[in-house]
Design an enzyme around this catalytic site. Structure first.
Site, mmCIF file in Angstrom:
data_model
loop_
_atom_site.group_PDB
_atom_site.id
_atom_site.type_symbol
_atom_site.label_atom_id
_atom_site.label_comp_id
_atom_site.label_asym_id
_atom_site.label_seq_id
_atom_site.Cartn_x
_atom_site.Cartn_y
_atom_site.Cartn_z
ATOM 1 N N GLY A 149 0.832 -1.190 0.000
ATOM 2 C CA GLY A 149 0.000 0.000 0.000
ATOM 3 C C GLY A 149 0.871 1.246 0.000
ATOM 4 O O GLY A 149 1.986 1.219 0.512
ATOM 5 N N GLN A 168 3.227 9.910 0.855
ATOM 6 C CA GLN A 168 4.500 9.209 1.055
ATOM 7 C C GLN A 168 5.505 9.511 -0.055
ATOM 8 O O GLN A 168 6.695 9.255 0.100
ATOM 9 C CB GLN A 168 4.269 7.694 1.166
ATOM 10 C CG GLN A 168 3.538 7.293 2.440
ATOM 11 C CD GLN A 168 3.323 5.792 2.527
ATOM 12 O OE1 GLN A 168 2.338 5.274 2.039
ATOM 13 N NE2 GLN A 168 4.264 5.084 3.127
ATOM 14 N N CYS A 194 5.837 -0.266 7.307
ATOM 15 C CA CYS A 194 5.458 0.877 6.475
ATOM 16 C C CYS A 194 6.660 1.282 5.638
ATOM 17 O O CYS A 194 7.779 1.326 6.137
ATOM 18 C CB CYS A 194 5.025 2.031 7.382
ATOM 19 S SG CYS A 194 4.585 3.523 6.484
ATOM 20 N N LEU A 195 6.415 1.608 4.374
ATOM 21 C CA LEU A 195 7.526 2.012 3.498
ATOM 22 C C LEU A 195 8.178 3.303 3.999
ATOM 23 O O LEU A 195 9.336 3.568 3.695
ATOM 24 C CB LEU A 195 7.030 2.190 2.060
ATOM 25 C CG LEU A 195 6.563 0.902 1.357
ATOM 26 C CD1 LEU A 195 5.983 1.217 -0.014
ATOM 27 C CD2 LEU A 195 7.697 -0.104 1.239
ATOM 28 N N HIS A 231 -4.613 1.562 7.586
ATOM 29 C CA HIS A 231 -3.225 2.048 7.719
ATOM 30 C C HIS A 231 -2.973 3.173 6.697
ATOM 31 O O HIS A 231 -2.445 4.229 7.041
ATOM 32 C CB HIS A 231 -2.259 0.875 7.492
ATOM 33 C CG HIS A 231 -0.804 1.254 7.406
ATOM 34 N ND1 HIS A 231 0.141 0.781 8.286
ATOM 35 C CD2 HIS A 231 -0.124 2.051 6.534
ATOM 36 C CE1 HIS A 231 1.325 1.290 7.956
ATOM 37 N NE2 HIS A 231 1.189 2.061 6.896
ATOM 38 N N GLU A 232 -3.390 2.926 5.453
ATOM 39 C CA GLU A 232 -3.155 3.927 4.396
ATOM 40 C C GLU A 232 -3.966 5.194 4.645
ATOM 41 O O GLU A 232 -3.491 6.305 4.408
ATOM 42 C CB GLU A 232 -3.493 3.355 3.020
ATOM 43 C CG GLU A 232 -2.641 2.173 2.585
ATOM 44 C CD GLU A 232 -1.154 2.409 2.736
ATOM 45 O OE1 GLU A 232 -0.710 3.550 2.540
ATOM 46 O OE2 GLU A 232 -0.441 1.459 3.076
ATOM 47 N N HIS A 276 -2.389 7.676 6.843
ATOM 48 C CA HIS A 276 -1.389 8.545 6.196
ATOM 49 C C HIS A 276 -2.031 9.850 5.723
ATOM 50 O O HIS A 276 -1.398 10.902 5.743
ATOM 51 C CB HIS A 276 -0.769 7.843 4.975
ATOM 52 C CG HIS A 276 0.336 6.882 5.323
ATOM 53 N ND1 HIS A 276 1.504 7.279 5.931
ATOM 54 C CD2 HIS A 276 0.452 5.550 5.145
ATOM 55 C CE1 HIS A 276 2.292 6.230 6.106
ATOM 56 N NE2 HIS A 276 1.678 5.158 5.635
HETATM 57 ZN ZN ZN Z 1 2.495 3.254 5.677
#
Ligand code: ZN
Length: 174
Positions: A46, A51, A94-95, A136-137, A140
């Site tokens: 995701g 991000q 998470c990235l 989660h996304e 963000h």
């Molecule tokens: Zn994330």
């Protein structure tokens, strides 16, 4: 399609609240294409636009398993309609918080209203990994990271580690 740089914590941009998209145009579609490509390259499931430094309420996801056909999903202006009172726990990463993982409790199921890649209104009933991932996304989009759910001590330890590794990589670049 272009691979974009993924911002990592600590970075003030990641704490910004993203803006609603007025209309899904070619510009947003190109952004979604780039986001998907960037997410696949980084082996993520995701990615939110913020991000890669774009404060728009846009998310891409693909939770298909390795070896399965790709199943890209696009969410513009997602809104949670119903949240289950039961919680489920997943170990999340998470990235934007590289190499850090922790268990987070989230509502086990939820319904999401959103616009798709073509700007059409859709409703998704999510459960399991899909429900966790979309929540989660969506965090963000509000400037929230999964480490915000951890104890103060654990969170500050993770941020310290990340700041240190950032410094190191900067030194190597010189
Ligand atoms: Zn994330």
């Amino acid at each position: 399609m272009t691979i974009r740089e993924i911002l990592t914590e600590p970075n003030k941009l990641l704490r910004q609240v993203s803006k609603t998209v007025d209309k899904v145009t070619k510009e947003e579609q190109i952004l979604m294409d780039d986001m998907l490509e960037t997410m696949y390259k980084a082996n993520g499931i995701g990615l939110a636009a913020i991000q890669i430094g774009v404060p728009k309420r846009i998310i891409v996801m693909d939770i298909s398993k390795n070896g399965q056909e790709n199943n890209p999903m696009y969410f513009v202006n997602p809104v949670i309609k119903n949240k289950n009172k039961e919680f489920s726990t997943y170990e999340e990463g998470c990235l934007s918080v590289p190499n850090q993982f922790a268990e987070v409790d989230r509502p086990a199921t939820c319904e999401i209203e959103y616009l798709d890649y073509y700007g059409e209104k859709k409703l998704l009933k999510a459960q399991g990994l899909l429900a966790t991932c979309i929540q989660h996304e969506m965090d963000h989009l509000e400037g929230i990271l999964f480490i915000d759910y951890l104890s103060k001590l654990k969170k500050s330890m993770i941020i310290k580690k990340l700041s240190k590794s950032k410094k190191n990589s900067e030194t190597l670049v010189i």
